[in-house]
Enzyme design. Structure first.
Site, PDB file in Angstrom:
ATOM      1  N   ARG A   1       0.788  -1.233   0.000  1.00 30.49           N
ATOM      2  CA  ARG A   1       0.000   0.000   0.000  1.00 30.49           C
ATOM      3  C   ARG A   1       0.822   1.286   0.000  1.00 30.49           C
ATOM      4  O   ARG A   1       0.254   2.364  -0.103  1.00 30.49           O
ATOM      5  CB  ARG A   1      -0.983   0.043   1.186  1.00 30.49           C
ATOM      6  CG  ARG A   1      -2.048  -1.026   1.089  1.00 30.49           C
ATOM      7  CD  ARG A   1      -3.055  -0.965   2.215  1.00 30.49           C
ATOM      8  NE  ARG A   1      -3.753   0.315   2.199  1.00 30.49           N
ATOM      9  CZ  ARG A   1      -4.049   1.008   3.290  1.00 30.49           C
ATOM     10  NH1 ARG A   1      -3.727   0.568   4.483  1.00 30.49           N
ATOM     11  NH2 ARG A   1      -4.684   2.143   3.191  1.00 30.49           N
ATOM     12  N   ASP A   2       2.159   1.200   0.108  1.00 29.89           N
ATOM     13  CA  ASP A   2       2.975   2.413   0.076  1.00 29.89           C
ATOM     14  C   ASP A   2       4.359   2.108  -0.515  1.00 29.89           C
ATOM     15  O   ASP A   2       5.378   2.535   0.002  1.00 29.89           O
ATOM     16  CB  ASP A   2       3.102   3.012   1.475  1.00 29.89           C
ATOM     17  CG  ASP A   2       3.634   4.453   1.447  1.00 29.89           C
ATOM     18  OD1 ASP A   2       3.481   5.140   0.425  1.00 29.89           O
ATOM     19  OD2 ASP A   2       4.204   4.883   2.469  1.00 29.89           O
ATOM     20  N   PHE A   3       4.354   1.361  -1.620  1.00 30.54           N
ATOM     21  CA  PHE A   3       5.637   1.035  -2.253  1.00 30.54           C
ATOM     22  C   PHE A   3       6.221   2.296  -2.886  1.00 30.54           C
ATOM     23  O   PHE A   3       5.543   3.019  -3.604  1.00 30.54           O
ATOM     24  CB  PHE A   3       5.482  -0.050  -3.325  1.00 30.54           C
ATOM     25  CG  PHE A   3       6.799  -0.381  -3.962  1.00 30.54           C
ATOM     26  CD1 PHE A   3       7.633  -1.317  -3.389  1.00 30.54           C
ATOM     27  CD2 PHE A   3       7.223   0.284  -5.103  1.00 30.54           C
ATOM     28  CE1 PHE A   3       8.869  -1.602  -3.950  1.00 30.54           C
ATOM     29  CE2 PHE A   3       8.457   0.010  -5.668  1.00 30.54           C
ATOM     30  CZ  PHE A   3       9.288  -0.932  -5.091  1.00 30.54           C
TER      31      PHE A   3
ATOM     32  N   THR B   1       1.349   7.271  -0.389  1.00 24.95           N
ATOM     33  CA  THR B   1       2.104   8.304  -1.082  1.00 24.95           C
ATOM     34  C   THR B   1       1.401   8.605  -2.400  1.00 24.95           C
ATOM     35  O   THR B   1       1.551   7.846  -3.357  1.00 24.95           O
ATOM     36  CB  THR B   1       3.548   7.832  -1.316  1.00 24.95           C
ATOM     37  OG1 THR B   1       4.089   7.430  -0.056  1.00 24.95           O
ATOM     38  CG2 THR B   1       4.397   8.939  -1.908  1.00 24.95           C
TER      39      THR B   1
END
Length: 187
Positions: A64-66, A115
């Site tokens: 969910r935030d790579f 992000t």
């Protein structure tokens, strides 16, 4: 081998702790910035990161935030996906940075967590994250590493969504990227 190892989770003095692998090295962001890298070296590092994401997905975990700040490159050259603080389906630890180098807000309070510069349009619209949204973030990160700019311009979440939905990523400067790789990343 491409996901940070967690060795123990426990409590000490009423606080939860997580004992993790110590990685000598730095983030993928720092690795990219330390010196010019060949296209092959960049792609190889991102392939390892992709294998880490695939392993997490196989375990039922969506990152969910790579982004490159959430990937470590060891001095041994091994790449490890880390900071699963916003992950769904697994243990969540970590904290995101407030802004990226281009000044775009990296996280928002409320319905979205992550992000925005790396998020898929449907995720920005509030839909649940999936393996495909992690893959989108991976492709945005690799595009940025190869071309030196994010594929979709925008200083606000609505502008990012509109640019991504238009489906025409920016090709500005960067390395000599083979057409097949460019097409695959754009897809």
């Amino acid at each position: 081998p491409n996901v940070i190892a967690a060795y123990e989770v426990g409590r000490h003095d009423g606080e939860v702790f997580l004992a993790m692998e110590l990685v000598e090295g730095g983030t993928l962001t720092a690795w990219l910035a330390t010196r010019p890298r060949t296209r092959r070296a960049i792609v190889d590092a991102f392939v390892q990161a992709g294998e880490g994401l695939a392993a997490a997905h196989a375990a039922g975990i969506i990152h969910r935030d790579f982004k490159p700040d959430n990937v470590l490159v060891g001095t041994d050259g091994r790449v490890r996906v880390t900071d699963f603080g916003l992950a769904s389906g697994g243990l969540a630890v970590g904290s995101p940075a407030p802004r990226d180098a281009g000044g775009v807000a990296l996280t928002r309070t409320g319905a979205l967590a992550g992000t925005p510069a790396y998020m898929a349009p449907e995720q920005l619209d509030g839909a649940a994250a999936s393996e495909r949204s992690d893959q989108f973030a991976w492709a945005v990160a690799l595009w940025t590493a190869l071309y030196g700019v994010r594929p979709f311009a925008g200083d606000t979440v609505p502008a990012l969504v509109a640019a991504a939905r238009a489906g025409q990523p920016r090709v500005v400067g960067g390395r000599d990227v083979p057409r097949g790789l460019r097409v695959a990343l754009a897809r």
